[in-house]
Design a protein around this motif. Structure first.
Motif, PDB file in Angstrom:
ATOM      1  N   ILE A 384       0.845  -1.199   0.000  1.00  0.00           N
ATOM      2  CA  ILE A 384       0.000   0.000   0.000  1.00  0.00           C
ATOM      3  C   ILE A 384       0.876   1.243   0.000  1.00  0.00           C
ATOM      4  O   ILE A 384       1.708   1.434   0.898  1.00  0.00           O
ATOM      5  CB  ILE A 384      -0.923   0.040   1.239  1.00  0.00           C
ATOM      6  N   TYR A 385       0.688   2.100  -1.001  1.00  0.00           N
ATOM      7  CA  TYR A 385       1.338   3.408  -1.018  1.00  0.00           C
ATOM      8  C   TYR A 385       0.308   4.458  -0.578  1.00  0.00           C
ATOM      9  O   TYR A 385      -0.763   4.596  -1.193  1.00  0.00           O
ATOM     10  CB  TYR A 385       1.861   3.740  -2.416  1.00  0.00           C
ATOM     11  N   VAL A 386       0.629   5.178   0.497  1.00  0.00           N
ATOM     12  CA  VAL A 386      -0.281   6.183   1.045  1.00  0.00           C
ATOM     13  C   VAL A 386       0.198   7.557   0.601  1.00  0.00           C
ATOM     14  O   VAL A 386       1.274   8.018   1.017  1.00  0.00           O
ATOM     15  CB  VAL A 386      -0.339   6.115   2.588  1.00  0.00           C
ATOM     16  N   LEU A 387      -0.588   8.202  -0.244  1.00  0.00           N
ATOM     17  CA  LEU A 387      -0.216   9.538  -0.717  1.00  0.00           C
ATOM     18  C   LEU A 387      -0.547  10.572   0.361  1.00  0.00           C
ATOM     19  O   LEU A 387      -1.705  10.711   0.774  1.00  0.00           O
ATOM     20  CB  LEU A 387      -0.972   9.872  -2.013  1.00  0.00           C
ATOM     21  N   ASP A 388       0.469  11.302   0.809  1.00  0.00           N
ATOM     22  CA  ASP A 388       0.291  12.296   1.871  1.00  0.00           C
ATOM     23  C   ASP A 388       0.614  13.707   1.375  1.00  0.00           C
ATOM     24  O   ASP A 388       0.949  14.584   2.154  1.00  0.00           O
ATOM     25  CB  ASP A 388       1.195  11.937   3.068  1.00  0.00           C
ATOM     26  N   PHE A 407       6.103  -3.318 -14.195  1.00  0.00           N
ATOM     27  CA  PHE A 407       6.537  -4.434 -13.350  1.00  0.00           C
ATOM     28  C   PHE A 407       5.426  -5.428 -13.026  1.00  0.00           C
ATOM     29  O   PHE A 407       5.711  -6.534 -12.568  1.00  0.00           O
ATOM     30  CB  PHE A 407       7.133  -3.889 -12.043  1.00  0.00           C
ATOM     31  N   ARG A 408       4.174  -5.036 -13.231  1.00  0.00           N
ATOM     32  CA  ARG A 408       3.037  -5.909 -12.989  1.00  0.00           C
ATOM     33  C   ARG A 408       2.961  -6.434 -11.564  1.00  0.00           C
ATOM     34  O   ARG A 408       2.417  -7.503 -11.315  1.00  0.00           O
ATOM     35  CB  ARG A 408       3.049  -7.102 -13.965  1.00  0.00           C
ATOM     36  N   LEU A 409       3.535  -5.699 -10.627  1.00  0.00           N
ATOM     37  CA  LEU A 409       3.439  -6.063  -9.213  1.00  0.00           C
ATOM     38  C   LEU A 409       2.154  -5.445  -8.654  1.00  0.00           C
ATOM     39  O   LEU A 409       1.974  -4.228  -8.726  1.00  0.00           O
ATOM     40  CB  LEU A 409       4.648  -5.545  -8.437  1.00  0.00           C
ATOM     41  N   PRO A 410       1.251  -6.232  -8.092  1.00  0.00           N
ATOM     42  CA  PRO A 410       0.009  -5.673  -7.556  1.00  0.00           C
ATOM     43  C   PRO A 410       0.279  -4.762  -6.340  1.00  0.00           C
ATOM     44  O   PRO A 410       1.104  -5.091  -5.481  1.00  0.00           O
ATOM     45  CB  PRO A 410      -0.795  -6.907  -7.131  1.00  0.00           C
ATOM     46  N   PHE A 411      -0.375  -3.630  -6.307  1.00  0.00           N
ATOM     47  CA  PHE A 411      -0.319  -2.759  -5.128  1.00  0.00           C
ATOM     48  C   PHE A 411      -1.542  -1.859  -5.127  1.00  0.00           C
ATOM     49  O   PHE A 411      -2.289  -1.774  -6.112  1.00  0.00           O
ATOM     50  CB  PHE A 411       0.982  -1.942  -5.071  1.00  0.00           C
ATOM     51  N   ARG A 412      -1.752  -1.196  -4.015  1.00  0.00           N
ATOM     52  CA  ARG A 412      -2.853  -0.243  -3.891  1.00  0.00           C
ATOM     53  C   ARG A 412      -2.297   1.125  -3.521  1.00  0.00           C
ATOM     54  O   ARG A 412      -1.218   1.236  -2.935  1.00  0.00           O
ATOM     55  CB  ARG A 412      -3.832  -0.675  -2.777  1.00  0.00           C
ATOM     56  N   THR A 413      -3.065   2.171  -3.885  1.00  0.00           N
ATOM     57  CA  THR A 413      -2.772   3.515  -3.395  1.00  0.00           C
ATOM     58  C   THR A 413      -3.950   3.993  -2.561  1.00  0.00           C
ATOM     59  O   THR A 413      -5.112   3.701  -2.870  1.00  0.00           O
ATOM     60  CB  THR A 413      -2.531   4.501  -4.549  1.00  0.00           C
ATOM     61  N   VAL A 414      -3.635   4.714  -1.507  1.00  0.00           N
ATOM     62  CA  VAL A 414      -4.656   5.290  -0.623  1.00  0.00           C
ATOM     63  C   VAL A 414      -4.343   6.776  -0.478  1.00  0.00           C
ATOM     64  O   VAL A 414      -3.206   7.157  -0.185  1.00  0.00           O
ATOM     65  CB  VAL A 414      -4.662   4.611   0.766  1.00  0.00           C
ATOM     66  N   TYR A 415      -5.357   7.587  -0.712  1.00  0.00           N
ATOM     67  CA  TYR A 415      -5.195   9.042  -0.571  1.00  0.00           C
ATOM     68  C   TYR A 415      -6.276   9.553   0.371  1.00  0.00           C
ATOM     69  O   TYR A 415      -7.465   9.385   0.120  1.00  0.00           O
ATOM     70  CB  TYR A 415      -5.304   9.716  -1.937  1.00  0.00           C
TER      71      TYR A 415
END
Length: 621
Positions: A384-388, A407-415
């Protein structure tokens, strides 16, 4: 005596003939000049009393129906030259009195009120009769005409505190030009900021060459602040000294700053400042109000004039900086519905969630993905990448889409909609984590080998009562950045007045990796928030990271100490090595700008909270 709590509107007694009779054996002469209700809530009694041979010790109110608490009224005493001349006595005698009482505190149905005058040999009782409902003007007129300057000042400041709306209505007619209220009084407010509609933070300069002032208030509509004169934080202003040579002292502190609680509407362009003097004069000046346009810019304004070499530094932090910064936190909404975007298929039951806050530089998403995508551990990780950082929202989303395509690596972003700082970003990330095991990771942490996540998880599952575990972190030149946190305490005295404050130390920082012994897995008081593994259940049990640490300092240590306090043990996996692309050299005391001052503020807050526990940890070795 202090004013009691304002209660509901009191019932006025029917008018009775006012008697001012003293018992002959006491030789007290007394008179009530004025007795009226004000705003339906207050009883105002003004008059004078004189004993030729004895001192008047006290004035008290008494009722035939109930006991009257002394907290229900305030007595102000002063000189009455008109009375002194009439009686042929010294003009400096304290003959006059004014009593301001809450009506419900002194009056009840069918009660009779008396004024008790105590002298050395006895007491004199005078019946008190309510004459009429009045405004504040006659009371102030009587005082301005009859009482000495000190008494005028005392009454004026009391009235400002109690009768806010009435004083605002009268302020224009009472106003004296600033240049005429004292020997030499000048004030300039250079910046005044509306802090979350609940207070004003201001700074500027003040010259009061003969100490004429005895009150400064902020006023907005019917709201008036407390007297802030004695609470002003002062600092050196050489420019003011040079500009007003002859009215200033070489070593004088003429700079001022203050946080003032005051209800004020958003976008309000101007408020008033009211200044009172020891001679009972009042001056009113306008102050332009700035709204918050940037949280970071406002923090800079709050901290810019703090003098780290001032022996009163901690008082400044306690009285002004802390309340202003904590109130500023309310400016940004914290209940905004988070934006969550998934890139690829996120595991349904991941072994671990990895939380990475993003602020400013988002290119680290690329660097991390380039290392993570070939790591078998990340096939079952909730990344999870959290945009601050709201300023980069659109380009961040575009960048993440590009990185995922590569890269096709699954991830999520949260803002979360605003900048909540390091602690807030991690809290948001943990709230959205799927797994119970959570790794908090800086965006500039780069592994050079795979399977580091499984190594941390294995250690966590096997350790005795683990709270948080961390890893050894190296700079890119293979020198040590982190091998566990330790605490150092500043001594008394010195150039900077950090007396007794605890600071975080990184033992072995900057030494070549080859020179620092690897200790395996060891218990430590705390580890850096740049890389820490913790159970989500434990994180939530202690309330997560404390967002009162502004932007990002000391919240990692605070979390570790909270978890330790809850009965868990923190560990360092000293043989697990990751790289941290942080600046390798930084002279802590070479930077005294607002960012360093913010670090000092966070350190002060941390020391207040954990000083005793840290001392116990250090004493135990």
């Amino acid at each position: 005596m202090e004013m009691g709590q304002i209660l509901s509107i009191g019932r006025q007694k029917p008018n009775r003939t006012l008697r001012s009779e003293a018992k002959p054996e006491h030789d007290v002469k007394a008179s009530i000049d004025y007795c009226a209700s004000l705003m339906g809530r207050y009883l105002i009694i003004t008059g004078w009393a004189y004993h030729p041979n004895e001192e008047i010790k006290a004035y008290r109110l008494d009722s035939n129906k109930h006991a009257i608490s002394e907290s229900a009224y305030t007595v102000l005493r002063g000189q009455r030259k008109d009375v002194a001349d009439h009686l042929g006595v010294k003009s400096d005698a304290l003959l006059g009195f004014s009593i301001i009482a809450t009506m419900d505190g002194v009056l009840s149905e069918e009660s009779e009120l008396s004024l008790i005058i105590d002298s050395s040999s006895g007491r004199t009782a005078i019946d008190v009769s309510l004459q009429k409902e009045t405004s504040l003007r006659p009371l102030l007129d009587l005082h301005m005409r009859s009482f000495d300057p000190k008494s005028k000042s005392a009454l004026l400041n009391q009235c400002i505190s109690l009768f806010k709306g009435e004083i605002v209505d009268l302020s224009e007619s009472l106003n004296t030009p600033l240049e005429s209220i004292g020997a030499f009084v000048r004030i300039q407010i250079e910046k005044a900021i509306n802090i979350s509609n609940a207070g004003v933070f201001l700074y500027g300069w003040l010259i009061d060459s003969e100490s004429d002032l005895d009150g400064i208030y902020l006023q907005h509509e019917s709201e008036i602040s407390n007297n802030i004169l004695e609470s002003l934080y002062t600092f050196s202003r050489d420019d003011v000294i040079r500009a007003f040579e002859g009215h200033t002292k070489v070593n004088g502190k003429y700079g001022i700053l203050c946080y003032v609680p005051l209800d004020i509407e958003s976008g309000q362009p101007k408020i008033n400042m009211m200044l009172t003097t020891k001679r009972g004069k009042l001056a009113t000046i306008g102050i332009n109000i700035s709204s918050i346009t940037s949280t970071t810019e406002t923090i800079e304004h709050i901290l810019v004039n703090v003098d780290l070499k001032d022996r009163n530094l901690f008082d400044c932090l306690e009285s002004h900086i802390h309340p202003a910064l904590q109130m500023l936190r309310q400016y940004e909404p914290t209940d905004w519905r988070a934006e969550v975007i998934s890139y690829g298929d996120i595991p349904d039951a991941p072994e671990c969630s990895v939380i990475v806050p993003i602020y400013g530089r988002y290119d680290f998403v690329l660097y991390q993905n380039s290392q993570f995508f070939n790591d078998p551990d990340f096939s079952n990780v909730d990344l999870i990448y959290v945009l601050d950082d709201p300023s980069i929202r659109d380009e961040f989303y575009r960048y993440c889409e590009s990185v995922h395509q590569t890269f096709r690596l699954p991830f999520r972003t949260v803002y979360a909609g605003n900048n909540r700082g390091f602690a807030g970003a991690n809290n948001v990330g943990v709230d959205h984590a799927i797994a119970d095991r959570v790794i908090l990771l800086n965006s500039d942490i780069i592994p050079d080998t795979p399977l580091w996540v499984s190594k941390m998880l294995k250690a966590y599952n096997e350790l005795d009562n683990p709270g948080i575990i961390g890893a050894r972190l190296l700079f890119e030149d293979n020198t040590v950045q982190h091998a566990g946190l330790a605490y150092m305490q500043f001594p008394q005295g010195g150039e900077f007045h950090f007396n007794g404050m605890w600071w975080i130390d990184h033992p072995s920082k900057g030494l070549p990796q080859s020179m620092v012994e690897t200790r395996g897995t060891t218990s430590v008081p705390a580890v850096t928030g740049a890389c820490m593994l913790v159970a989500k259940s434990i994180y939530n049990e202690v309330g997560g990271m404390d967002e009162s640490y502004i932007l990002g300092d000391f919240e990692d240590s605070d979390l570790c100490l909270k978890i330790n306090n809850a009965g868990y043990t923190n560990y360092l996996l000293d043989d697990l090595i990751l790289f941290h692309l942080e600046r390798q050299s930084q002279n802590l005391f070479a930077e005294t700008g607002w960012k360093f001052k913010l670090t000092v503020y966070n350190g002060w807050q941390h020391s207040k909270r954990w000083g005793q526990k840290i001392a116990e940890i250090n004493a135990a070795g």
